[in-house]
Design an enzyme around this catalytic site. Structure first.
Site, PDB file in Angstrom:
ATOM      1  CD  GLU A 290      -2.023 -20.793 -21.895  1.00 33.73           C
ATOM      2  OE1 GLU A 290      -2.263 -20.337 -21.089  1.00 33.73           O
ATOM      3  OE2 GLU A 290      -2.100 -20.696 -23.254  1.00 33.73           O
ATOM      4  CG  HIS A 311     -26.151  -1.599 -28.627  1.00 29.16           C
ATOM      5  ND1 HIS A 311     -27.695  -0.662 -28.931  1.00 29.16           N
ATOM      6  CD2 HIS A 311     -26.046  -1.267 -27.650  1.00 29.16           C
ATOM      7  CE1 HIS A 311     -27.749  -0.570 -27.820  1.00 29.16           C
ATOM      8  NE2 HIS A 311     -26.824  -0.463 -27.562  1.00 29.16           N
ATOM      9  CE  LYS A 425       3.306 -22.925 -28.920  1.00 33.55           C
ATOM     10  NZ  LYS A 425       3.919 -23.148 -27.400  1.00 33.55           N
TER      11      LYS A 425
HETATM   12  O1  PA5 Z   1       0.870 -18.954 -19.442  1.00 34.98           O
HETATM   13  C1  PA5 Z   1       1.431 -19.656 -20.737  1.00 34.98           C
HETATM   14  O2  PA5 Z   1       1.626 -20.457 -19.706  1.00 34.98           O
HETATM   15  C2  PA5 Z   1       1.169 -19.813 -22.017  1.00 34.98           C
HETATM   16  O3  PA5 Z   1       0.063 -18.782 -21.992  1.00 34.98           O
HETATM   17  C3  PA5 Z   1       3.137 -18.522 -21.973  1.00 34.98           C
HETATM   18  O4  PA5 Z   1       3.012 -17.925 -21.465  1.00 34.98           O
HETATM   19  C4  PA5 Z   1       2.284 -18.412 -23.888  1.00 34.98           C
HETATM   20  O5  PA5 Z   1       2.749 -19.263 -24.300  1.00 34.98           O
HETATM   21  C5  PA5 Z   1       4.240 -17.593 -23.367  1.00 34.98           C
HETATM   22  O6  PA5 Z   1       5.447 -18.953 -23.259  1.00 34.98           O
HETATM   23  P1  PA5 Z   1       6.444 -17.923 -23.303  1.00 34.98           P
HETATM   24  O7  PA5 Z   1       6.617 -17.177 -22.298  1.00 34.98           O
HETATM   25  O8  PA5 Z   1       7.583 -19.353 -23.441  1.00 34.98           O
HETATM   26  O9  PA5 Z   1       7.578 -17.427 -24.228  1.00 34.98           O
END
Ligand code: PA5
Length: 451
Positions: A290, A311, A425
């Protein structure tokens, strides 16, 4: 003084010291942007100094809540997705007895289970079956407070909890962890009177393991959050000190990753030899994926658990397309002793290793694999931890976060946003007919039905 050792002794033939040191100037700039908070996404750099800023009152409050939960719950459900559960799960699974939940004499802490990290109907229905039979409490964790997966899971579990215990008792079994003022979860928590912890504004999900997001579940699971924080503090000192590729392990890791990437190594595989580290890998994949995968750039973070995956994925890594490098996490001393017995019949031919510990065999498998993969032209890096404990895991987490920030800046991206996550989303909301998505709903209908 830190326990974690980062080594790149197996890089010769792939990257010379001179080639690596060419990165020093870029590293100086990235390090400066991270430490002085002047780079892209600098409003999300609260995690850099966080280990030094965690207040005693916060730790005590979390420990007190964890004690209360341990007194009333056999199961503790952590509701969250992405950065709102992976850090906690990584630490808890790294330190837990893998069969603790099934053992009669190990009832010190509740078993931690996870919800809202998928939208699977079968998973959540099965979880309700379990919770029908067990006493439980839960944490609902969402920084935005609006994420679909945890919101839906919380809606289901809140109804179950209130039916099982009544609204009043249910309220005392719920802890929410969210933004200090924004989001639906914050409003719901205030309206319902839940105990609430705040996720700092300037700490994004995947960098939040040392906030209550990670600390509360880890404390409930029975682990020492002070030692975890102490490990992160020790590693932070080293990371922020000098931006030297030679002296600073996070700088060295970030420089090597980017050098190898520029030479065509587009995939990094995080390797472990301990099943307990599987979720450290999952957390690391999210952190790097990310943070770096944007603007058409980024090393693809993959993970394997050896020798299991030798494996399955071993063939590809040894012999497939040459675009890989590996970072191998090695744990020197196991938590338990186990020696391979002698067998007079020796039908399996294993007497040549009888009397040796299983760990010695695991280590020789690791060394043999590194050498084989180097022969197969896969550059290898190594991270060694003396053993799995809170201090060392704290060091590891901070090491990876700091190196990720550096690495993203060297790559030229903003390592602290995740705009690409919104695409699915938007489509999902359009398909489900969410209000406000009417135009998208029509467009997606035309796209699917073709009219
Ligand atoms: O690293 C990030 O920002 C994302 O992976 C969020 O943690 C994830 O989308 C969950 O978001 P939230 O804590 O707003 O529910």
């Amino acid at each position: 003084m830190i326990n974690l050792k980062f080594s790149h002794e197996h890089l010769s033939g792939f990257l010379t010291d001179d080639e690596l040191l060419i990165m020093q100037e870029e590293l100086n700039l990235s390090h400066d942007m991270l430490v002085n908070k002047t780079g892209k996404g600098n409003d999300f750099l609260g995690w850099v100094d966080l280990p030094e800023q965690i207040e005693e009152a916060l730790l005590s409050s979390i420990e007190e809540d964890a004690r209360c939960i341990r007194g009333i719950a056999e199961i503790f459900v952590v509701i969250g997705i992405g950065g709102s559960y992976l850090g906690a799960r990584a630490v808890i699974e790294a330190l837990s007895h893998p069969f603790a939940g099934m053992m009669n004499n190990r009832k010190k802490a509740p078993v931690i289970v996870y919800a809202g990290n998928s939208i699977s109907q079968d998973y959540h229905a099965a979880l309700l079956n379990l919770l029908d039979e067990k006493d439980y409490a839960l944490a609902v964790i969402s920084k935005s407070g609006t994420t679909t997966e945890p919101a839906v899971a919380f809606r289901i579990l809140k109804a179950h909890l209130e039916k099982k215990y009544g609204k009043e008792d249910a309220r005392n079994r719920i802890i929410s962890i969210t933004d200090k003022s924004r989001g639906a979860l914050k409003k719901l928590s205030t309206d319902e009177g839940y105990k609430t912890y705040v996720i700092p504004d300037d700490v994004g999900g995947r960098y939040s393991v040392l906030t209550p997001v990670g600390l509360l579940p880890i404390a409930v699971a029975g682990f020492d959050i002070r030692q975890l924080v102490a490990g992160a503090q020790a590693m932070r000192k080293v990371c922020v000190a000098v931006p030297s590729i030679i002296e600073n392990p996070a700088c060295c890791y970030a420089a090597i990753r980017n050098s190898l990437y520029r030479m065509g190594n587009q995939v990094e595989i995080l390797v472990n030899y301990e099943p307990a580290l599987q979720y450290i890998t999952e957390w690391w994949k999210q952190l790097y994926g990310e943070s770096e995968g944007k603007d058409g750039e980024g090393i693809f973070p993959a993970g394997v658990g050896f020798t299991t995956d030798l494996h399955s994925m071993g063939q590809y890594i040894q012999d497939g397309q040459r675009m890989l490098f590996e970072t191998v996490i090695t744990v020197e001393t196991p938590m338990h002793n186990l020696v391979i017995p002698f067998d007079p019949a020796d039908l399996d031919g294993m007497n040549f290793i009888s009397g040796k510990s299983l760990n010695e065999v695991n280590q020789m498998a690791a060394l043999g694999t590194v050498l084989a993969h180097i022969d197969g032209e896969v550059p290898n890096l190594n991270i060694t931890l003396p053993k799995l404990n809170e201090q060392n895991i704290g060091e590891l987490l901070y090491f990876f976060m700091f190196a990720c920030g550096l690495s993203g800046y060297i790559l030229g991206v903003n390592p602290f946003d995740q705009p690409g996550v919104e695409a699915y989303k938007k489509n999902m909301f359009a398909l489900l007919g969410k209000s406000g998505f009417e135009k998208e709903s029509e467009a997606i209908r035309v796209r699917i039905v073709g009219e």
